[in-house]
Design a protein around this motif. Structure first.
Motif, PDB file in Angstrom:
ATOM      1  N   VAL A   4       0.856  -1.189   0.000  1.00  0.00           N
ATOM      2  CA  VAL A   4       0.000   0.000   0.000  1.00  0.00           C
ATOM      3  C   VAL A   4       0.888   1.234   0.000  1.00  0.00           C
ATOM      4  CG1 VAL A   4      -1.674   1.310   1.352  1.00  0.00           C
ATOM      5  CG2 VAL A   4      -1.882  -1.183   1.171  1.00  0.00           C
ATOM      6  N   GLY A   5       0.623   2.153  -0.926  1.00  0.00           N
ATOM      7  CA  GLY A   5       1.457   3.335  -1.071  1.00  0.00           C
ATOM      8  C   GLY A   5       0.875   4.574  -0.408  1.00  0.00           C
ATOM      9  N   LEU A   6       1.672   5.628  -0.409  1.00  0.00           N
ATOM     10  CA  LEU A   6       1.279   6.868   0.255  1.00  0.00           C
ATOM     11  C   LEU A   6       0.027   7.481  -0.373  1.00  0.00           C
ATOM     12  CD1 LEU A   6       1.959   8.969   2.412  1.00  0.00           C
ATOM     13  CD2 LEU A   6       3.445  10.098   0.737  1.00  0.00           C
ATOM     14  N   ASP A   7      -0.089   7.424  -1.698  1.00  0.00           N
ATOM     15  CA  ASP A   7      -1.266   8.002  -2.357  1.00  0.00           C
ATOM     16  C   ASP A   7      -2.552   7.328  -1.890  1.00  0.00           C
ATOM     17  OD1 ASP A   7       0.330   9.743  -3.732  1.00  0.00           O
ATOM     18  OD2 ASP A   7       0.308   8.607  -5.612  1.00  0.00           O
ATOM     19  N   ARG A   8      -2.489   6.019  -1.746  1.00  0.00           N
ATOM     20  CA  ARG A   8      -3.668   5.278  -1.312  1.00  0.00           C
ATOM     21  C   ARG A   8      -4.034   5.635   0.135  1.00  0.00           C
ATOM     22  NH1 ARG A   8      -4.484  -1.131  -2.612  1.00  0.00           N
ATOM     23  NH2 ARG A   8      -6.715  -1.265  -2.152  1.00  0.00           N
ATOM     24  N   ILE A   9      -3.022   5.817   0.970  1.00  0.00           N
ATOM     25  CA  ILE A   9      -3.278   6.175   2.366  1.00  0.00           C
ATOM     26  C   ILE A   9      -3.834   7.598   2.451  1.00  0.00           C
ATOM     27  CG2 ILE A   9      -2.211   6.522   4.634  1.00  0.00           C
ATOM     28  CD1 ILE A   9      -0.177   4.341   3.830  1.00  0.00           C
ATOM     29  N   ARG A  10      -3.312   8.492   1.643  1.00  0.00           N
ATOM     30  CA  ARG A  10      -3.849   9.861   1.627  1.00  0.00           C
ATOM     31  C   ARG A  10      -5.295   9.874   1.145  1.00  0.00           C
ATOM     32  NH1 ARG A  10       1.637  12.929  -0.454  1.00  0.00           N
ATOM     33  NH2 ARG A  10       2.277  13.693   1.610  1.00  0.00           N
ATOM     34  N   ALA A  11      -5.600   9.052   0.159  1.00  0.00           N
ATOM     35  CA  ALA A  11      -6.988   8.965  -0.320  1.00  0.00           C
ATOM     36  C   ALA A  11      -7.892   8.440   0.797  1.00  0.00           C
ATOM     37  CB  ALA A  11      -7.059   8.047  -1.544  1.00  0.00           C
ATOM     38  N   THR A 159      -3.606   5.899   8.037  1.00  0.00           N
ATOM     39  CA  THR A 159      -3.869   7.318   8.285  1.00  0.00           C
ATOM     40  C   THR A 159      -3.399   7.737   9.679  1.00  0.00           C
ATOM     41  OG1 THR A 159      -6.142   6.855   9.041  1.00  0.00           O
ATOM     42  CG2 THR A 159      -5.822   7.336   6.699  1.00  0.00           C
ATOM     43  N   VAL A 160      -3.270   6.768  10.601  1.00  0.00           N
ATOM     44  CA  VAL A 160      -2.691   7.082  11.914  1.00  0.00           C
ATOM     45  C   VAL A 160      -1.244   7.551  11.732  1.00  0.00           C
ATOM     46  CG1 VAL A 160      -2.087   6.184  14.203  1.00  0.00           C
ATOM     47  CG2 VAL A 160      -4.172   5.389  13.054  1.00  0.00           C
ATOM     48  N   GLY A 161      -0.512   6.893  10.842  1.00  0.00           N
ATOM     49  CA  GLY A 161       0.865   7.282  10.562  1.00  0.00           C
ATOM     50  C   GLY A 161       0.967   8.658   9.934  1.00  0.00           C
ATOM     51  N   LEU A 162       0.049   8.977   9.015  1.00  0.00           N
ATOM     52  CA  LEU A 162       0.023  10.318   8.424  1.00  0.00           C
ATOM     53  C   LEU A 162      -0.125  11.375   9.510  1.00  0.00           C
ATOM     54  CD1 LEU A 162      -2.328  10.112   5.283  1.00  0.00           C
ATOM     55  CD2 LEU A 162       0.180  10.162   5.330  1.00  0.00           C
ATOM     56  N   GLU A 163      -1.060  11.144  10.424  1.00  0.00           N
ATOM     57  CA  GLU A 163      -1.316  12.128  11.482  1.00  0.00           C
ATOM     58  C   GLU A 163      -0.110  12.285  12.399  1.00  0.00           C
ATOM     59  OE1 GLU A 163      -4.949  11.234  13.524  1.00  0.00           O
ATOM     60  OE2 GLU A 163      -6.115  11.113  11.672  1.00  0.00           O
ATOM     61  N   ILE A 164       0.551  11.185  12.726  1.00  0.00           N
ATOM     62  CA  ILE A 164       1.715  11.259  13.622  1.00  0.00           C
ATOM     63  C   ILE A 164       2.805  12.136  13.016  1.00  0.00           C
ATOM     64  CG2 ILE A 164       3.628   9.918  14.583  1.00  0.00           C
ATOM     65  CD1 ILE A 164       1.628   7.610  15.010  1.00  0.00           C
ATOM     66  N   VAL A 165       3.121  11.910  11.759  1.00  0.00           N
ATOM     67  CA  VAL A 165       4.188  12.683  11.118  1.00  0.00           C
ATOM     68  C   VAL A 165       3.788  14.154  10.981  1.00  0.00           C
ATOM     69  CG1 VAL A 165       5.574  12.944   9.030  1.00  0.00           C
ATOM     70  CG2 VAL A 165       5.111  10.661   9.932  1.00  0.00           C
ATOM     71  N   GLU A 166       2.513  14.414  10.730  1.00  0.00           N
ATOM     72  CA  GLU A 166       2.043  15.798  10.653  1.00  0.00           C
ATOM     73  C   GLU A 166       2.068  16.479  12.025  1.00  0.00           C
ATOM     74  OE1 GLU A 166      -1.809  15.400   8.962  1.00  0.00           O
ATOM     75  OE2 GLU A 166      -1.071  14.928   6.945  1.00  0.00           O
ATOM     76  N   GLN A 167       1.715  15.733  13.062  1.00  0.00           N
ATOM     77  CA  GLN A 167       1.657  16.306  14.402  1.00  0.00           C
ATOM     78  C   GLN A 167       3.036  16.444  15.038  1.00  0.00           C
ATOM     79  OE1 GLN A 167      -1.150  13.253  15.647  1.00  0.00           O
ATOM     80  NE2 GLN A 167      -2.709  14.783  16.117  1.00  0.00           N
ATOM     81  N   LEU A 168       3.966  15.565  14.690  1.00  0.00           N
ATOM     82  CA  LEU A 168       5.315  15.611  15.259  1.00  0.00           C
ATOM     83  C   LEU A 168       6.325  15.309  14.150  1.00  0.00           C
ATOM     84  CD1 LEU A 168       6.724  15.944  18.110  1.00  0.00           C
ATOM     85  CD2 LEU A 168       6.892  13.440  18.115  1.00  0.00           C
ATOM     86  N   PRO A 169       6.626  16.315  13.305  1.00  0.00           N
ATOM     87  CA  PRO A 169       7.515  16.080  12.160  1.00  0.00           C
ATOM     88  C   PRO A 169       8.895  15.555  12.549  1.00  0.00           C
ATOM     89  CG  PRO A 169       6.385  18.188  11.940  1.00  0.00           C
ATOM     90  CD  PRO A 169       6.096  17.698  13.322  1.00  0.00           C
ATOM     91  N   GLU A 170       9.344  15.872  13.753  1.00  0.00           N
ATOM     92  CA  GLU A 170      10.687  15.452  14.189  1.00  0.00           C
ATOM     93  C   GLU A 170      10.702  14.056  14.800  1.00  0.00           C
ATOM     94  OE1 GLU A 170       9.010  18.081  17.579  1.00  0.00           O
ATOM     95  OE2 GLU A 170       8.826  17.842  15.388  1.00  0.00           O
ATOM     96  N   ALA A 189       3.883   2.026   6.393  1.00  0.00           N
ATOM     97  CA  ALA A 189       3.780   2.443   4.989  1.00  0.00           C
ATOM     98  C   ALA A 189       3.707   3.954   4.863  1.00  0.00           C
ATOM     99  CB  ALA A 189       2.555   1.796   4.349  1.00  0.00           C
ATOM    100  N   ALA A 190       2.949   4.597   5.737  1.00  0.00           N
ATOM    101  CA  ALA A 190       2.818   6.052   5.691  1.00  0.00           C
ATOM    102  C   ALA A 190       4.076   6.743   6.188  1.00  0.00           C
ATOM    103  CB  ALA A 190       1.618   6.487   6.535  1.00  0.00           C
ATOM    104  N   ALA A 191       4.559   6.332   7.355  1.00  0.00           N
ATOM    105  CA  ALA A 191       5.699   7.014   7.970  1.00  0.00           C
ATOM    106  C   ALA A 191       6.963   6.868   7.146  1.00  0.00           C
ATOM    107  CB  ALA A 191       5.920   6.479   9.387  1.00  0.00           C
ATOM    108  N   LYS A 192       7.213   5.678   6.619  1.00  0.00           N
ATOM    109  CA  LYS A 192       8.434   5.456   5.837  1.00  0.00           C
ATOM    110  C   LYS A 192       8.409   6.229   4.519  1.00  0.00           C
ATOM    111  CE  LYS A 192      10.718   2.406   8.379  1.00  0.00           C
ATOM    112  NZ  LYS A 192      12.110   2.619   8.840  1.00  0.00           N
ATOM    113  N   ALA A 193       7.208   6.395   3.947  1.00  0.00           N
ATOM    114  CA  ALA A 193       7.107   7.163   2.702  1.00  0.00           C
ATOM    115  C   ALA A 193       7.426   8.637   2.943  1.00  0.00           C
ATOM    116  CB  ALA A 193       5.713   7.011   2.104  1.00  0.00           C
ATOM    117  N   LEU A 194       7.031   9.149   4.104  1.00  0.00           N
ATOM    118  CA  LEU A 194       7.254  10.559   4.425  1.00  0.00           C
ATOM    119  C   LEU A 194       8.607  10.807   5.084  1.00  0.00           C
ATOM    120  CD1 LEU A 194       3.679  11.289   5.831  1.00  0.00           C
ATOM    121  CD2 LEU A 194       4.623  12.182   3.689  1.00  0.00           C
TER     122      LEU A 194
END
Length: 404
Positions: A4-11, A159-170, A189-194
Motif C-alpha cells: 500500500v502506497g502513500l497516495d492510497r493512504i492519503r486517499a 492514516t494514523v501514521g500520516l497524522e503522527i508525522v504531521e503532528q510531530l515532524p521530528e 507504509a505512511a511514515a516510511k514514505a514521508l
C-alpha cells in the motif's frame, strides 16, 4: 506483493474526514522519564468506537461496489473490529452482521448492537465465530470483512501514521501494538514514505508473539497458544498481506510481558488520565521494558480503550502488585482478644494501608486456638513492601503466605 502506497493512504484520509477523529498526540513526562527521552502518546483510545479499527473498516466498506453493499457485510470479532465494522456500515447505509464469541464481554456486545449491527453470539472462542462468519458469507453473499488482512484495511490504519508525522515532524521512533499487523503495517507504509529514517517498532505480548517466528521463517507461522491479557492483539497467525508490509517496512519487533502490560495500563490510568485496554498499552509496555531500543522523540500508539470494568479492576490490582504497591498476606494468630488489634497496630506503625481483611477460624490447617487473617495492603513500593514483611516477621507474627 505490491505494498500500500502513500497516495492510497492519503486517499483513505480524505474518505475519513468527518468520520474518524484526528486523535490527539499527548506529551508524556512519565513515559519520557522511563526511556530517558521525549515521548508522546497517540490516543487512538479516544477514537470513535474506542479504537483505531473504525479507520480501516470504513475505508474497506467505502470501496465496496453497489451490489456488494446491497448484499451486506459480515465480520467476526470479540470487540474492537466488531464495533468498527458496525459503525462504518451504519454510516454507509450497509446492513451488517457480526459474529461474536458467546463469552464476549457484555459491554462490547451491547456497544456493537448500538452501532446498528445484527450481533450473533456463536462458539466459545473467536475461531468458531470466524468460521460462522465465513459460512454466513458463503450462504448469503455478504462480504466478509477481515480484521486486518486487506489493502483497504491497511490504508485506513495507515492514516494514523500520516497524522503522527504531521503532528510531530521530528519523530524518530514510532511504537505500535501488533496483532495481525494491519495497524503497524499501515503506519509503517505512511511514515516510511514521508520520513524513511523513522524507526517503526512493532510490540507484541510475549504470550501471543506470532511475528518473531514468522519473520524468521519468511512466511506466516501459526501459534498453538495465545493466552494473554492483551486479547486484542492475541492473533495466532499473521496474514499474507500484512506479512508483506511488516517484513518489508517494520524495523523491529519487541515483546513485552504480562506484568509490564499491567504496569503500563496503571500508569496510563493514574498519570496520563487515559483509560486504555491491555492490547492498547502494548506500545508503552514495550517502551518500559526495552527503553534502550527507543530513539526519541518517540510516539507510542495507544490503539484502544475498550475494557470491561470487571477486568479493569483485576488489572489495576495486578498493576499495583507489579509496581510493588500491593501486598496480600495470610497471618496466623492466636485466637484471643487483642491479637488482631496488635497486628493492625503494627501495620499502622509501618504506614501500610489496609485495603481488605478477612478473619477465619475454619480451616483444616488450623490448630485449636488459632485463626487465619487474610489481609490486603497498599504499600509505597517494592522496598516498603519488603520492609512490612520483614518487620512483621521480626515482631513475631507467623506469616503463612504472601502474594506480591
Amino acid at each position: 506483493m505490491r505494498l500500500v502506497g502513500l497516495d492510497r493512504i492519503r486517499a483513505a484520509g480524505e474518505q475519513l474526514v468527518g468520520v474518524a477523529r484526528r486523535t490527539p498526540l499527548e506529551h508524556s513526562r512519565v513515559f519520557g522519564e522511563a526511556c530517558g527521552g521525549e515521548v508522546h502518546l497517540k490516543c487512538e483510545n479516544l477514537q470513535r468506537t474506542g479504537s483505531f479499527k473504525l479507520r480501516g473498516a470504513y475505508v474497506r466498506l467505502h470501496a465496496l461496489d453497489e451490489w456488494k453493499r446491497a448484499a451486506g457485510v459480515v465480520a467476526a470479532s470479540a470487540g474492537n473490529h466488531a464495533q468498527g465494522v458496525a459503525l462504518a456500515a451504519s454510516l454507509l447505509g450497509i446492513r451488517s452482521t457480526v459474529f461474536m464469541p458467546e463469552r464476549a464481554p457484555l459491554p462490547k456486545v451491547e456497544a456493537t448492537k448500538s452501532y446498528g449491527a445484527d450481533v450473533r453470539l456463536h462458539g466459545a472462542g473467536l475461531g468458531e465465530a470466524l468460521d460462522a462468519a465465513r459460512e454466513h458469507a458463503v450462504r448469503t453473499g455478504a462480504e466478509f470483512i477481515h480484521p486486518f488482512d486487506h489493502p483497504d484495511i491497511i490504508a485506513g490504519q495507515g492514516t494514523v501514521g500520516l497524522e503522527i508525522v504531521e503532528q510531530l515532524p521530528e519523530v524518530r521512533s514510532i511504537l505500535v501494538p501488533a496483532g495481525g499487523g494491519g495497524l503497524v503495517g499501515g503506519i509503517a507504509a505512511a511514515a516510511k514514505a514521508l520520513r524513511p529514517e523513522v524507526r517503526v517498532i512493532a510490540v507484541q505480548a510475549e504470550r501471543a508473539a506470532a511475528w518473531p517466528p514468522s519473520l524468521a521463517a519468511g512466511k506466516p507461522v501459526p501459534l498453538t497458544d495465545t493466552q494473554t491479557m492483551a486479547d486484542g492483539i492475541a492473533v495466532a497467525e499473521p496474514g499474507e498481506v500484512t506479512f508483506a508490509h511488516v517484513s518489508g517496512l517494520v524495523d523491529e519487533v519487541l515483546t513485552t510481558g504480562e506484568e509490564t502490560l499491567s504496569r503500563a495500563l496503571l500508569l496510563c490510568l493514574e498519570r496520563a488520565k487515559l483509560v486504555v485496554e491491555p492490547a492498547g498499552v502494548a506500545a508503552v509496555a514495550g517502551l518500559l521494558q526495552h527503553p534502550e531500543q527507543v530513539v526519541s522523540p518517540a510516539v507510542a500508539v495507544l490503539s484502544g480503550g475498550n475494557i470491561d470494568p470487571l477486568l479493569l479492576l483485576q488489572l489495576i490490582r495486578h498493576g499495583m502488585i507489579s509496581s510493588g504497591r500491593y501486598l496480600s498476606l495470610r497471618v496466623r494468630l492466636p485466637d484471643r482478644p487483642g491479637a488482631l488489634a496488635s497486628l493492625l497496630a503494627r501495620l499502622g506503625e509501618l504506614s501500610a494501608n489496609v485495603v481488605d481483611i478477612e478473619h477465619s477460624r475454619i480451616s483444616g490447617a488450623l490448630a485449636v486456638g488459632e485463626v487465619d487473617v487474610e489481609i490486603s495492603l497498599e504499600t509505597r513500593g517494592p522496598e516498603h513492601r519488603e520492609l512490612v514483611v520483614a518487620e512483621l516477621g521480626a515482631a513475631g507474627f507467623e506469616l503463612v503466605d504472601s502474594d506480591g
